[in-house]
Design a protein around this motif. Structure first.
Motif, short mmCIF file in Angstrom:
data_model
loop_
_atom_site.label_atom_id
_atom_site.label_comp_id
_atom_site.label_asym_id
_atom_site.label_seq_id
_atom_site.Cartn_x
_atom_site.Cartn_y
_atom_site.Cartn_z
N VAL A 60 7.11 -17.48 0.20
CA VAL A 60 6.41 -16.28 -0.23
C VAL A 60 5.03 -16.42 -0.75
O VAL A 60 4.16 -16.06 -0.53
CB VAL A 60 7.42 -15.55 -1.32
N SER A 94 5.72 -8.62 6.19
CA SER A 94 6.97 -7.97 6.18
C SER A 94 7.87 -9.20 6.00
O SER A 94 8.99 -9.04 5.38
CB SER A 94 7.12 -7.02 7.58
N ILE A 97 8.38 -9.98 2.40
CA ILE A 97 8.97 -8.96 1.63
C ILE A 97 10.45 -9.06 1.79
O ILE A 97 11.48 -8.91 0.96
CB ILE A 97 8.49 -7.41 1.93
N LYS A 100 12.26 -12.11 0.04
CA LYS A 100 12.36 -11.73 -1.28
C LYS A 100 13.55 -10.68 -1.66
O LYS A 100 14.51 -11.06 -2.29
CB LYS A 100 11.02 -10.89 -1.80
#
Length: 116
Positions: A60, A94, A97, A100
């Protein structure tokens, strides 16, 4: 969102500052800002990995830094806009996300404590 994910996000944003600084710094004060940004981003990264899985945090962190750097280069430093870059940044974001969303918070600490 817990504070450790906030550390990852802020660290990723600060990474954009130091990566851009490595390329564009010309004066001593610009190099000092770059150095402070490097230290800050890695402190935030280290703090985040105390409660979140390191692989996810690193993915990330670098994903946000990469996407942010490409966007900053286009908006601030005159890098030409290309649809291919934009689509790939959206694909990268994407994935970030998604990571996460599927990562259980506190899982790295729980596994470590269970082994001890």
């Amino acid at each position: 969102m817990n504070k450790h994910w906030l550390f990852v996000i802020i660290g990723g944003v600060v990474e954009v500052v130091w990566v851009s600084g490595l390329k564009h710094a010309d004066h001593i004060w610009e190099w000092l800002i770059t150095l402070v940004a490097i230290i800050t981003s890695f402190i935030l990264l280290i703090e985040a990995t105390k409660k979140l899985p390191i692989g996810t945090v690193y993915a990330v962190f670098t994903g946000l830094g990469t996407a942010g750097t490409v966007i900053a280069e286009m908006l601030l430093f005159g890098e030409p806009f290309r649809w291919s870059k934009t689509i790939l940044i959206l694909l990268l974001l994407s994935g970030v996300i998604g990571l996460k969303m599927v990562t259980a918070e506190g899982s790295s600490t729980d596994e470590t404590e269970a082994k001890n």
